[in-house]
Write a protein that holds these residues in place. Structure first.
Motif, short mmCIF file in Angstrom:
data_model
loop_
_atom_site.label_atom_id
_atom_site.label_comp_id
_atom_site.label_asym_id
_atom_site.label_seq_id
_atom_site.Cartn_x
_atom_site.Cartn_y
_atom_site.Cartn_z
N MET A 1 4.14 -12.84 -55.89
CA MET A 1 5.40 -13.17 -56.53
C MET A 1 6.46 -13.46 -55.47
N THR A 2 7.21 -14.51 -55.69
CA THR A 2 8.15 -14.97 -54.67
C THR A 2 9.60 -14.71 -55.00
N SER A 3 9.90 -14.22 -56.19
CA SER A 3 11.30 -14.01 -56.56
C SER A 3 11.39 -13.02 -57.71
N PRO A 4 12.58 -12.40 -57.89
CA PRO A 4 12.78 -11.52 -59.04
C PRO A 4 12.56 -12.23 -60.37
N GLN A 5 12.94 -13.50 -60.45
CA GLN A 5 12.77 -14.22 -61.70
C GLN A 5 11.30 -14.39 -62.04
N GLU A 6 10.47 -14.66 -61.02
CA GLU A 6 9.04 -14.79 -61.28
C GLU A 6 8.47 -13.45 -61.76
N LEU A 7 8.94 -12.35 -61.16
CA LEU A 7 8.49 -11.04 -61.61
C LEU A 7 8.91 -10.80 -63.05
N ALA A 8 10.15 -11.14 -63.39
CA ALA A 8 10.63 -10.96 -64.76
C ALA A 8 9.80 -11.79 -65.73
N ASP A 9 9.48 -13.03 -65.34
CA ASP A 9 8.68 -13.89 -66.21
C ASP A 9 7.29 -13.31 -66.43
N ARG A 10 6.69 -12.80 -65.37
CA ARG A 10 5.34 -12.25 -65.49
C ARG A 10 5.35 -10.94 -66.27
N LEU A 11 6.39 -10.13 -66.09
CA LEU A 11 6.51 -8.92 -66.90
C LEU A 11 6.63 -9.28 -68.37
N GLY A 12 7.31 -10.39 -68.64
CA GLY A 12 7.47 -10.84 -70.02
C GLY A 12 6.14 -11.14 -70.69
N THR A 13 5.15 -11.57 -69.92
CA THR A 13 3.84 -11.86 -70.51
C THR A 13 3.14 -10.58 -70.98
N THR A 14 3.56 -9.43 -70.47
CA THR A 14 2.98 -8.15 -70.90
C THR A 14 3.77 -7.56 -72.07
N GLY A 15 4.88 -8.21 -72.44
CA GLY A 15 5.72 -7.69 -73.51
C GLY A 15 6.90 -6.88 -73.01
N ALA A 18 12.47 -7.46 -68.74
CA ALA A 18 13.35 -6.85 -67.74
C ALA A 18 14.57 -7.73 -67.54
N ASP A 19 15.76 -7.12 -67.47
CA ASP A 19 16.95 -7.90 -67.18
C ASP A 19 16.97 -8.24 -65.68
N GLU A 20 17.96 -9.02 -65.28
CA GLU A 20 18.01 -9.52 -63.91
C GLU A 20 18.11 -8.40 -62.88
N ASP A 21 18.93 -7.39 -63.17
CA ASP A 21 19.12 -6.30 -62.20
C ASP A 21 17.83 -5.49 -62.02
N LEU A 22 17.16 -5.17 -63.13
CA LEU A 22 15.92 -4.40 -63.03
C LEU A 22 14.82 -5.21 -62.34
N ALA A 23 14.72 -6.48 -62.69
CA ALA A 23 13.70 -7.32 -62.05
C ALA A 23 13.94 -7.41 -60.55
N THR A 24 15.21 -7.47 -60.15
CA THR A 24 15.53 -7.58 -58.72
C THR A 24 15.13 -6.32 -57.96
N VAL A 25 15.50 -5.15 -58.49
CA VAL A 25 15.19 -3.91 -57.77
C VAL A 25 13.68 -3.65 -57.77
N ALA A 26 12.98 -4.01 -58.85
CA ALA A 26 11.52 -3.85 -58.89
C ALA A 26 10.86 -4.80 -57.89
N PHE A 27 11.38 -6.01 -57.79
CA PHE A 27 10.85 -6.98 -56.82
C PHE A 27 11.05 -6.46 -55.39
N LEU A 28 12.23 -5.94 -55.10
CA LEU A 28 12.51 -5.43 -53.75
C LEU A 28 11.65 -4.22 -53.42
N ALA A 29 11.45 -3.34 -54.40
CA ALA A 29 10.59 -2.17 -54.16
C ALA A 29 9.18 -2.62 -53.80
N ARG A 30 8.71 -3.63 -54.46
CA ARG A 30 7.38 -4.17 -54.19
C ARG A 30 7.32 -4.80 -52.80
N GLU A 31 8.30 -5.62 -52.47
CA GLU A 31 8.29 -6.33 -51.19
C GLU A 31 8.52 -5.38 -50.01
N MET A 32 9.34 -4.37 -50.20
CA MET A 32 9.68 -3.45 -49.12
C MET A 32 8.75 -2.24 -49.07
#
Length: 290
Positions: A1-15, A18-32
């Motif tokens: 995944m290359t961005s928080p938006q991509e993570l949010a989109d993929r999370l959406g496929t599971t039902g 995630a809002d923008e803030d949650l997707a961003t912090v989850a993306f950063l936790a994964r990358e860091m």
């Protein structure tokens, strides 16, 4: 995944929406490769995020449910004492016949086959996994200190077997309902996000994502009622989980809409305390007012 938006989109496929803030912090936790600490009221989707991440990554979810009195051995490992005793009796018979040295017998008691992996050790040994440390606020200070040590190096020491180090750091999500404050040292190790109840339109979208068969009318009626219930003085305000339960219950009953009679009969899906149920029954007309 290359961005928080991509993570949010993929999370959406599971039902999971995630809002923008949650997707961003989850993306950063994964990358860091940092643990993610989620706080918020019960039923706001903290645990569900860990489940959704495990699903979209296609990796196991290992859950450690915290509670008062939880100690390191219950989270890390233990030895299968009944099997060790059976093994010891066999060794004693062999030793009596002169077929086994005492040192060899002792070392064989702590073989891998007698090791009982608990969630933290299993996560380190089988990573990549998602390790969910659920309701960390229920555990004691001593357990927090132990967990901080593990999260700092992704290693644990088993005296009889040596050091275990995760080949790939697990994705760690800690949840807290904030029944007590966590120590600053643990918070510093984590990225942090507070999950609040979603707004009306977002909660409707969550309901329709998780329960695709529900009509927009019913979803909107139930979410509106739940959001009004959250403004009441309740012991346990309903979360998104209760919203989904209420909608699912109404679907099972074949109710096309939420009316006063149906709401009164199905309150058990959304209200979980007697005091709250009595208060809500008295206010149903107002709660369901269009």
């Amino acid at each position: 995944m290359t961005s928080p938006q991509e993570l949010a989109d993929r999370l959406g496929t599971t039902g999971y929406l995630a809002d923008e803030d949650l997707a961003t912090v989850a993306f950063l936790a994964r990358e860091m490769q940092r643990p993610l600490l989620l706080e918020g009221a019960p039923g706001t989707g903290k645990t569900a995020l860990a489940e959704a991440i495990a699903e979209l990554e296609g990796i196991p979810l290992i859950r450690l449910q915290c509670y008062e009195g939880l100690d390191a051995s219950q989270a890390l490992y233990d030895w299968d004492f009944p099997r060790q005793i059976l093994h010891l009796r066999t060794l004693e018979a062999l030793h009596a016949s002169g077929g086994l040295e005492a040192a060899e017998a002792e070392s064989s008691l702590f073989d891998e086959r007698y090791l009982l992996e608990r969630p933290v050790l299993r996560a380190l040994r089988t990573s990549p996994v998602v390790l969910l440390v659920d309701e960390i606020d229920r555990a004691d200070d001593e357990f927090e200190a132990f967990l901080l040590e593990v999260l700092s190096g992704w290693t644990v020491s088993i005296p009889e077997l040596g050091t275990v180090r995760a080949a790939v750091p697990p994705t760690v999500i800690l949840t807290s309902n904030r029944t007590r404050d966590l120590h600053d040292a643990l918070k510093r190790r984590c990225l942090y996000h507070w999950i609040d109840h979603p707004g009306l339109e977002r909660e409707v979208a969550i309901v329709r994502s998780r329960l695709p068969g529900v009509s927009e009318t019913l979803a909107h009626q139930v979410v509106t009622a739940v959001q009004r219930l959250r403004t009441e003085d309740l012991v346990k305000p309903p979360g998104v989980a209760e919203t989904l339960d209420w909608v699912a219950a109404l679907q099972r009953l074949g109710s096309p809409e939420l009316d006063l009679e149906t709401a009164a009969r199905t309150l058990g899906a959304v209200i979980k305390y007697r005091e709250d149920a009595e208060r809500v029954r008295q206010a149903l007309d107002r709660v369901l007012a269009r």
